[in-house]
Every structure is written in structure tokens, then in C-alpha cells.
Motif scaffolding. Sequence first.
Motif, PDB file in Angstrom:
ATOM      1  N   ASP A  23       5.584  30.666  61.574  1.00 37.92           N
ATOM      2  CA  ASP A  23       6.332  31.903  61.826  1.00 37.92           C
ATOM      3  C   ASP A  23       6.606  32.679  60.543  1.00 37.92           C
ATOM      4  O   ASP A  23       7.047  33.825  60.584  1.00 37.92           O
ATOM      5  CB  ASP A  23       7.642  31.611  62.558  1.00 37.92           C
ATOM      6  N   GLY A  24       6.364  32.067  59.390  1.00 38.90           N
ATOM      7  CA  GLY A  24       6.518  32.748  58.112  1.00 38.90           C
ATOM      8  C   GLY A  24       7.945  32.884  57.631  1.00 38.90           C
ATOM      9  O   GLY A  24       8.185  33.425  56.545  1.00 38.90           O
ATOM     10  N   THR A  25       8.905  32.400  58.390  1.00 40.98           N
ATOM     11  CA  THR A  25      10.315  32.541  58.004  1.00 40.98           C
ATOM     12  C   THR A  25      11.071  31.214  57.958  1.00 40.98           C
ATOM     13  O   THR A  25      12.020  31.073  57.198  1.00 40.98           O
ATOM     14  CB  THR A  25      11.051  33.485  58.970  1.00 40.98           C
ATOM     15  N   THR A  26      10.672  30.254  58.770  1.00 40.25           N
ATOM     16  CA  THR A  26      11.368  28.965  58.814  1.00 40.25           C
ATOM     17  C   THR A  26      10.812  28.052  57.723  1.00 40.25           C
ATOM     18  O   THR A  26       9.628  27.730  57.729  1.00 40.25           O
ATOM     19  CB  THR A  26      11.211  28.288  60.179  1.00 40.25           C
ATOM     20  N   GLU A  27      11.696  27.667  56.808  1.00 33.38           N
ATOM     21  CA  GLU A  27      11.253  26.891  55.650  1.00 33.38           C
ATOM     22  C   GLU A  27      11.042  25.426  56.002  1.00 33.38           C
ATOM     23  O   GLU A  27      11.874  24.800  56.657  1.00 33.38           O
ATOM     24  CB  GLU A  27      12.289  27.015  54.531  1.00 33.38           C
ATOM     25  N   ILE A  28       9.907  24.879  55.537  1.00 33.82           N
ATOM     26  CA  ILE A  28       9.643  23.445  55.669  1.00 33.82           C
ATOM     27  C   ILE A  28      10.200  22.716  54.457  1.00 33.82           C
ATOM     28  O   ILE A  28      10.841  21.678  54.566  1.00 33.82           O
ATOM     29  CB  ILE A  28       8.131  23.173  55.803  1.00 33.82           C
ATOM     30  N   GLY A  29       9.943  23.272  53.289  1.00 34.60           N
ATOM     31  CA  GLY A  29      10.410  22.656  52.052  1.00 34.60           C
ATOM     32  C   GLY A  29       9.779  23.357  50.866  1.00 34.60           C
ATOM     33  O   GLY A  29       9.058  24.354  51.015  1.00 34.60           O
ATOM     34  N   ARG A  30      10.039  22.815  49.691  1.00 38.95           N
ATOM     35  CA  ARG A  30       9.507  23.397  48.465  1.00 38.95           C
ATOM     36  C   ARG A  30       8.654  22.381  47.734  1.00 38.95           C
ATOM     37  O   ARG A  30       9.000  21.201  47.679  1.00 38.95           O
ATOM     38  CB  ARG A  30      10.647  23.865  47.562  1.00 38.95           C
ATOM     39  N   LEU A  31       7.569  22.871  47.205  1.00 36.42           N
ATOM     40  CA  LEU A  31       6.704  21.995  46.433  1.00 36.42           C
ATOM     41  C   LEU A  31       7.369  21.686  45.110  1.00 36.42           C
ATOM     42  O   LEU A  31       8.118  22.495  44.567  1.00 36.42           O
ATOM     43  CB  LEU A  31       5.342  22.649  46.214  1.00 36.42           C
ATOM     44  N   SER A  32       7.112  20.512  44.587  1.00 37.67           N
ATOM     45  CA  SER A  32       7.797  20.074  43.366  1.00 37.67           C
ATOM     46  C   SER A  32       7.555  21.057  42.236  1.00 37.67           C
ATOM     47  O   SER A  32       6.475  21.597  42.071  1.00 37.67           O
ATOM     48  CB  SER A  32       7.312  18.689  42.949  1.00 37.67           C
TER      49      SER A  32
ATOM     50  N   VAL B  88       9.477  30.981  33.379  1.00 38.78           N
ATOM     51  CA  VAL B  88       9.121  31.796  34.539  1.00 38.78           C
ATOM     52  C   VAL B  88       8.649  30.944  35.711  1.00 38.78           C
ATOM     53  O   VAL B  88       8.278  31.466  36.758  1.00 38.78           O
ATOM     54  CB  VAL B  88       8.032  32.830  34.174  1.00 38.78           C
ATOM     55  N   ALA B  89       8.648  29.615  35.507  1.00 41.17           N
ATOM     56  CA  ALA B  89       8.243  28.733  36.596  1.00 41.17           C
ATOM     57  C   ALA B  89       9.278  28.781  37.715  1.00 41.17           C
ATOM     58  O   ALA B  89      10.472  28.758  37.468  1.00 41.17           O
ATOM     59  CB  ALA B  89       8.098  27.300  36.080  1.00 41.17           C
ATOM     60  N   GLN B  90       8.795  28.861  38.944  1.00 40.41           N
ATOM     61  CA  GLN B  90       9.699  28.829  40.079  1.00 40.41           C
ATOM     62  C   GLN B  90       9.018  28.092  41.225  1.00 40.41           C
ATOM     63  O   GLN B  90       7.794  28.102  41.363  1.00 40.41           O
ATOM     64  CB  GLN B  90      10.116  30.234  40.505  1.00 40.41           C
ATOM     65  N   ALA B  91       9.807  27.431  42.029  1.00 42.60           N
ATOM     66  CA  ALA B  91       9.269  26.611  43.104  1.00 42.60           C
ATOM     67  C   ALA B  91       8.525  27.469  44.119  1.00 42.60           C
ATOM     68  O   ALA B  91       8.892  28.609  44.389  1.00 42.60           O
ATOM     69  CB  ALA B  91      10.402  25.860  43.795  1.00 42.60           C
ATOM     70  N   SER B  92       7.464  26.897  44.676  1.00 43.75           N
ATOM     71  CA  SER B  92       6.754  27.536  45.778  1.00 43.75           C
ATOM     72  C   SER B  92       7.362  27.042  47.085  1.00 43.75           C
ATOM     73  O   SER B  92       7.625  25.851  47.249  1.00 43.75           O
ATOM     74  CB  SER B  92       5.265  27.197  45.723  1.00 43.75           C
ATOM     75  N   THR B  93       7.586  27.965  47.999  1.00 47.96           N
ATOM     76  CA  THR B  93       8.239  27.635  49.266  1.00 47.96           C
ATOM     77  C   THR B  93       7.209  27.590  50.385  1.00 47.96           C
ATOM     78  O   THR B  93       6.355  28.478  50.495  1.00 47.96           O
ATOM     79  CB  THR B  93       9.323  28.676  49.605  1.00 47.96           C
ATOM     80  N   VAL B  94       7.288  26.549  51.195  1.00 48.55           N
ATOM     81  CA  VAL B  94       6.336  26.339  52.288  1.00 48.55           C
ATOM     82  C   VAL B  94       7.038  26.620  53.612  1.00 48.55           C
ATOM     83  O   VAL B  94       8.151  26.123  53.857  1.00 48.55           O
ATOM     84  CB  VAL B  94       5.795  24.899  52.263  1.00 48.55           C
ATOM     85  N   TYR B  95       6.387  27.410  54.471  1.00 49.04           N
ATOM     86  CA  TYR B  95       6.980  27.828  55.736  1.00 49.04           C
ATOM     87  C   TYR B  95       6.134  27.376  56.920  1.00 49.04           C
ATOM     88  O   TYR B  95       4.931  27.123  56.797  1.00 49.04           O
ATOM     89  CB  TYR B  95       7.097  29.359  55.787  1.00 49.04           C
ATOM     90  N   TYR B  96       6.775  27.313  58.081  1.00 51.74           N
ATOM     91  CA  TYR B  96       6.040  27.131  59.331  1.00 51.74           C
ATOM     92  C   TYR B  96       5.218  28.389  59.608  1.00 51.74           C
ATOM     93  O   TYR B  96       5.303  29.388  58.891  1.00 51.74           O
ATOM     94  CB  TYR B  96       7.000  26.857  60.481  1.00 51.74           C
TER      95      TYR B  96
END
Length: 631
Positions: free
Chosen positions: A47-56, A37-45
Motif C-alpha cells: 500500500d506504500g504507507t504501512t511500514e514493515i520496518g527499517r533496514l539496518s 547524511v546516512a539515513q535508514a531506508s524504510t520498507v513498506y507493504y
Amino acid sequence: MLLWIVGILLLALAGGIGALAYEYSRIEIPEPDAFAVAQASTVYYSDGTTEIGRLSGNDRHIIDCSTLPDYVGNAVVASENRTFWTDSGIDLKGIARALFTNITTGSRQGGSTITQQYAERYYLGETKTYPGKVKEALLALKISQTQDKSTVLCNYMNTIYFGRGAYGIEEAAQRYYGKPAADMTLSEAAMLAGIIPSPSTWDPAQDPDTARQRFERVISIMAEDGTISQADADAASMPATIDYTPSASGDYGGNTGYLLSMVANELQDADAFSRDDVASGGYSIVTTLDKNKQAAMESVASPSGNGLNEPDGVQTGAMSADPRTGAIVALWGGEDYQAKQLNNATQAHYQPGSTMKAFALVGAAQNGVNMDTTMFNGDSPQTYAGLATPVANYGDTSYGQISLSQATAYSVNTVFMRVTERLGAGTVAQIAQEAGVSSALSSDSPFVTLGIDGVTVQDMTQAYSTIANQGTKTQLHIVASVTDSSGARVYAAAGAAGAGTRVFDANVANMVTAAMRCTMAYGTGASAAKEVGHTMAGKSGTANDNTASSFIGYTPSLVTTFAIWYPGADGSAQPLPSWNGHDYAAGLSTRLFADYMKQALAGTPDEQFTAPADPGTQGGADGTWGTAGGM
């Protein structure tokens, strides 16, 4: 004798069945395996919609399968277990066949249904032993009796590996087709389903012939089983996939790695989440970073993009924040996180030079010293009690009798050494730390006001934010909020306009700002202010022996620090090289500051600072400061 043997075998069989029945009655469906059930956490600017990247963590995004077309699940069933919708959860013939093959050949075959694979991967983790396989089969039977088939299939599709580093159907659709799973065509779903048994080797980019055969097999079975029409089957064709190149650096390449590591560290330091939770919890993390300001920061600070031809080894650190809320809106941690994990904005130390003079100004204002009427001797050099060597101004320039505002504008060392002599080095250090400098400072050296101690860019941005925010300290932070996979908010930053801790009297802070406005009006920051075109306050800093150059400036809503330094191979501070006509990089930090602020403030109204009412008197509250007291 034969009857005895048959009887013994029947008894053994009966005993085995009885044992299995007993075990079945005792088995309970456990909590899902953490990996499943592990899934990557997504980091945004911000604006809440533009993705910066995903944490390992696992590259997986768990989705609600009700959003998928029916043919997606049916394609997986056709590929892996075409009796799935009607079977009991286990395939006894398949198990027997696999067991016989394993015993006679020494190989490992599964013979598992989707439900058995689900039991293994979602609940048990990988099972290889025969007792483990028995437990897996019993759990599959229990699941089949307690969970509906749609739930089983959905969890299975969200769990399994599809190749290209993708776990789960959603991430797979992105890696193979560049689209959400809900938008896949029948052909795209069939191709993905077909390669499930060996996705890395059957990836059409690796083995297009096998991938096509597997695709055609799935389409054929779906038509035979009536889950698609023959017309749909005839119209299906092998889909194209997007290019995929595994990246050694992933989302942590370049400056982005510093942003992501700061996010993870901040949440962990706040005791909000463990590092494992952050990496694999599937959270949506909205940062305070402004997309446009961050882009401007990177274009200005990056040695590979700013056109300054910086010599190898020169380091730049920068940070920009809203002093009213503590929100970090942009930062530069370095050119490549993968090559150097030391963050130039938050971890690397440099000598701040004369930017430390702001804290001596606070002390003078607290002692009733009028910034414009109290005069000091600005000549160079001068001697001071306890120092064997005289102190000189930059270029050994003498200024005669000048006020603190003028001394701030021209960064006059001799005047601030007198102020520090009167306050005490310990007081200046204490004021700086109250404002927000967390690095250790020299409390017993009068040179503390000339910035001889190592600090971070974040230290100085935090401290100047307190002054800019009229004496109220708001903690700098990079995370605005966190929501879980269900959309529930589970974390929110405390920073907000009007919040914070009162550190200095508002009028004292505004007096210091008024003095540092002189820097921008006619002093060392005048060229930057003219280029930016906004009302600003600020201070330049040149470190002892020219080992660093920095500039800090602000409006009421934006504080920005740029620093440049030159560490040796052992990390020790070295004199900055000269290039592009700048001796020891003099003025380059001011130039970077101006280049960034011009972009960051473009199109925004000019903000005015709150005008102070300077209650100070000539000579200070006791009349002994400056030349009035012989200083």
C-alpha cells in the motif's frame, strides 16, 4: 634583549597569521561525510504507507527544515550557540579559553559554535587533534561565507545525535514524543535542544532533574533573546516523553527480519544498490507484500499463534504469490530471524514429495498423452527397470486401471513412476527447472518424480506459478519500487501482468492445471477446496520416510505453498513426529494451506481457469503410453 624577544614573537605571529590566511585561501568545502547524511531506508507493504520496518543503518530521517516551526531552530541556537545568527562561524574567545584549559588541565573542551560543530560532523567526521581543530575552524569560516545560516542550522539539526538511538531532529521527535518534528510544541523543542550536549545521560527518563534544568535554561535564553515572548516562556512547561526501551532485535525480530533481509538481498542481487546504499540511503522501498495476506500468513504459520502445539524443532515454510506478475504477497520465513537466520521460505530445503509429479504431467502432455483416456496400471507394488526394490503407493493401495487425472488426484506413485520411466528422469528434472526450480535435482533417478531432492518453498512456488500462469514464467520478487529521499523513483520491478518468459505451451500448462483440479475436486485436496470455497488446482506431497509434508495450490491469481519438515540437530531430515491426531503430520500442510487461502481469498470473486482443449490421444502421440503400450 626584550626588544629582540618581542620582535621575534611578532614575526612568529605574523607568520602564523600568514600561514592561516594561505590555508584559508586553499580550503574547499568537501562532500558531506557519509555518516552525517546516512539515513535508514524504510520498507513498506504494497500500500506504500504501512511500514514493515527499517533496514539496518543510522536511525535518521533527513527533513526539509522549512516545515518546522521557527522555535525549533531557535531552541537549538539558544542551547548551543546563541550568537549563531550574527557570528562569523567561529568563537575566538571560546577557542582560546578551551585551548588554555586543555593545555593546563589535560582535558578536552570544544568551545565550538554550531557552524564549527557542523563543519566537524557534517563534513570532517570527529576531529580531536589540534591541526584538525584548526582545519575545522577554517572550514567553519569558509562555510559562514558561502552558506546561509538557515542551511547550516538545518543540516546541523539533521546530523547530530539526540540520544535514544536517534540521529537528527525528525527521528528524535519520534523517539521522545511519538510525533513528527514539525508537530513539536515549543516546550518539546526546548527540552530536546537542552539535552544536546549529553543526550544519553540527560534524557529525562534517566535524569529528569538535569533535563528540567536544561529545558528551563533554553526557555529563559529564548525569552531574553526575543525569539519567544515572555508570555510564551511563562506558559512553557516540562513536556512528557513516551516510554523508550531499546530493543535487542529491532526491526529484525520475529518473521519481519526475514522480510527485510529478502528486500536487501533482492536489491543487491539485482545490482541496483550496494548493501551499504540500501541500509543508509534513506530510500522508501515499497514491497509486493499485501498487508492483510501477510497477517493471515503469520497467524496460520506461526507455531506460537496457530494453536497446533507443534513439537519443538518442527519447521514450517510458506509463500504466496501472484503468478501473473511474480509478486510475492505473503511469506513465512520462521519464528525469529534473530535466533535463526536461515529463511524457511527461500533457503531451507525439504523433500517436496509428490508435488514434483506436476512436472511429469507436463512431459506427458507434451507427448500427446490424453489426461483422461490414456489408462495406466495403478496397482501397488510394481517393479521397474533398474530398480531392485518394488515401488508402492501410499498405504500400498491398488487403484487398478486409472487415468492421469485420477492418478494425480489420488497421488498414485506407481503410475508416475511409469510416466517417468517413459520420459526419463533427466527430462522430468529439466521440466521442473525450466518451470523455476533452481535447486539441484536428480537427473538419473526415477525417484525424482516422487520428490527425493531437497528444494525450497520458493522453488516450488516459482515452478507452480509458471503452470498457473499458463506456461509463462514471471520471476518471483518482493520489491515493487524504490524512491529516494527526494521522491524520485530509482528502481521498479520488471514484473507485470502479461510480461514474463514463455516456458510451456499454454494449452499444455492448462491440461496440467485441469488434472490438478481433480486433486481439489475429489482427491487429497478436496477438504481444503471445500473449506476455501473457490475453484483451485493443487497437489499434496509427502516426502520419502515421512520427513516432510507439503501442499501447493492455486487460483489463476494466487499460488500458495506450505511445507512442514523436521531437521535433526545436524540438519539432516528426520521423520516428522505425530501430534494432534496426525501421523507424521500427514494432512497438516493441507490444513495450513486451507486456513490461509480461506482468509486470503475472502470476499473475492471465484476465478475460473482457462479450459484446455486436450488434443492428446489414448496411448499418446505414438499410441504406446499407458496400458495401450503395456505400461
